[in-house]
Scaffold this active site. Structure first.
Site, PDB file in Angstrom:
ATOM      1  N   CYS A 178       5.465   0.149 -16.763  1.00 53.50           N
ATOM      2  CA  CYS A 178       6.583   0.451 -15.865  1.00 53.50           C
ATOM      3  C   CYS A 178       7.674  -0.610 -15.985  1.00 53.50           C
ATOM      4  O   CYS A 178       7.402  -1.805 -16.096  1.00 53.50           O
ATOM      5  CB  CYS A 178       6.073   0.539 -14.420  1.00 53.50           C
ATOM      6  SG  CYS A 178       7.370   0.991 -13.254  1.00 53.50           S
ATOM      7  N   ARG A 191      -3.340   5.918   7.102  1.00 50.56           N
ATOM      8  CA  ARG A 191      -4.327   5.810   6.016  1.00 50.56           C
ATOM      9  C   ARG A 191      -4.721   4.362   5.726  1.00 50.56           C
ATOM     10  O   ARG A 191      -3.872   3.529   5.397  1.00 50.56           O
ATOM     11  CB  ARG A 191      -3.770   6.475   4.750  1.00 50.56           C
ATOM     12  CG  ARG A 191      -4.783   6.542   3.591  1.00 50.56           C
ATOM     13  CD  ARG A 191      -4.315   7.482   2.486  1.00 50.56           C
ATOM     14  NE  ARG A 191      -3.977   8.775   3.035  1.00 50.56           N
ATOM     15  CZ  ARG A 191      -2.785   9.348   2.930  1.00 50.56           C
ATOM     16  NH1 ARG A 191      -1.827   8.758   2.273  1.00 50.56           N
ATOM     17  NH2 ARG A 191      -2.553  10.529   3.482  1.00 50.56           N
TER      18      ARG A 191
HETATM   19 FE1  SF4 Z   1       6.327   0.617 -11.281  1.00 50.97          FE
HETATM   20 FE2  SF4 Z   1       5.564   1.737  -8.976  1.00 50.97          FE
HETATM   21 FE3  SF4 Z   1       4.245  -0.407  -9.991  1.00 50.97          FE
HETATM   22 FE4  SF4 Z   1       6.669  -0.754  -9.023  1.00 50.97          FE
HETATM   23  S1  SF4 Z   1       4.867  -0.067  -7.861  1.00 50.97           S
HETATM   24  S2  SF4 Z   1       5.896  -1.559 -10.988  1.00 50.97           S
HETATM   25  S3  SF4 Z   1       7.647   1.173  -9.578  1.00 50.97           S
HETATM   26  S4  SF4 Z   1       4.375   1.611 -10.881  1.00 50.97           S
END
Ligand code: SF4
Ligand code: SAM
Ligand code: DTB
Length: 328
Positions: free
Chosen positions: A52, A260
């Protein structure tokens, strides 16, 4: 009693009340608005893992940290639907597909996720997705495919957000939440404790959630899972009383929401989890993994349900279908 004009002062007073009183008050609200002893059972599946582009300091899936999480491209349809079937057979009613994306793009991967939503819906589960930021049109497309809920966490207060993530803003997150709401999807939005935030930050996060025109239908409360290689590596585990405080306050402010008990359960005893259920939690993730980190195993959760006399909650979907049949 359902109000969305909570002041910070009112929330502070609740949050800082003596913990046993707070639990009692959470339990009373729970009893009044929810079926006590019923717990919603959800299963998570990471359909696209790692790599990501974001810099969320807690996240093992951010490409820029060396966490040992292997990046995987989008899973295929058959595998995902197979996992959904397993989840259903294991007693789960909600299936949440997560993707390590900054935001959804209108490409063939999104087309494939749309098919997955249709497939999981056909299995008879409530489908949830967490795919990063969304436009209103994308939210609409997911809704039309049969998506029930969308998870998009605010994580912490607006003030603390910049300490944790620099690649997007709080405002970006709020915009996606509005898009999700406009498409008529159920909103799942909560946060993480243990990110180095103060009590004030936690109170402000709860304030943001509880003063939305519509409270989120689900509010996940995560304890940071501190992962080696992330900037938050080696952080102390939050203690159970902090989880309890957060859960009870959320239950009192948003009595109709599913609260949750999310990440962090793997490190909690049955007794500690029982306190969280008493304080007002009524939903969990089951299955051996959350997205990339371990979760209690199936047998342990089965034993806990038995020991505490908990029952899995019927899905909203099944309830709705039953009602329709009675009307018809
Ligand atoms: Fe990526 Fe979501 Fe992890 Fe942030 S929380 S690094 S946006 S996968
Ligand atoms: N990429 C999408 C996004 O950020 O919205 C969806 C997946 S992301 C992993 C979903 C949520 O998982 C995050 O918003 C965060 O609240 C939670 N999360 C991620 N890593 C965590 C960790 N180490 N401990 C606790 N919660 C975590
Ligand atoms: C949420 O609030 N917690 C879940 C779900 N929504 C997507 C994710 C927890 C992730 C914990 C770290 C991991 O397993 O990668």
């Amino acid at each position: 009693m359902i109000k969305n004009d909570w002041s910070l002062e009112e929330i502070k007073e609740i949050y800082f009340s003596p913990v046993l009183e707070l639990i009692l008050r959470g339990a009373e609200m729970h009893k009044q608005y929810q079926a006590t002893g019923e717990v919603q059972v959800c299963t998570l599946l990471s359909v696209k893992t790692g790599g990501c582009s974001e810099d969320c300091a807690y996240c093992p899936q951010a490409a820029r940290y060396n966490t040992g999480v292997e990046a995987h491209k989008l899973m295929n349809y058959e595998e995902v639907v197979g996992k959904a079937l397993d989840a259903k057979n294991g007693g789960s009613t909600r299936f949440c597909m997560g993707a390590a994306w900054r935001n959804v793009r209108d490409n063939s991967d999104f087309d494939r996720v749309i098919d997955m939503v249709k497939g999981v819906n056909a299995v008879g589960l409530e489908v949830c997705c967490t795919l990063g930021m969304l436009t209103e049109q994308q939210a609409q497309r997911l809704k039309e495919a049969g998506l029930y809920a969308y998870n998009h966490n605010l994580d912490t207060s607006d003030e603390h957000y910049g300490e944790i993530i620099s690649t997007r803003t709080y405002k970006d997150r709020l915009e996606t939440l509005d898009n999700v709401e406009k498409a008529g999807l159920s909103v799942c939005c909560g946060g993480i404790i243990g990110l180095g935030e103060t009590d004030d930050d936690r109170i402000k996060l709860l304030h943001t959630l509880a003063t939305r025109e519509q409270h989120p239908e689900s509010v996940p409360v995560n304890a940071l899972v501190s992962v080696k290689g992330t900037p938050l590596e080696g952080r102390d585990r939050v203690n159970v009383w902090e989880m309890v405080r957060m859960i009870a306050t959320a239950r009192i402010l948003m009595p109709k929401a599913m609260v949750r008990l999310s990440a962090g359960r793997n490190e909690m005893s049955f007794e500690q989890q029982a306190l969280c259920f008493l304080a007002g939690a009524n939903s969990i993730f089951t299955g051996e993994k959350l997205l990339t980190t371990p979760n209690p195993d199936f047998d342990a959760d089965k034993e806990m349900f038995h020991l505490l006399g908990l029952k899995p909650r019927e899905s909203y979907k099944a309830e709705k279908e039953k009602k329709l049949q009675t009307v018809g």
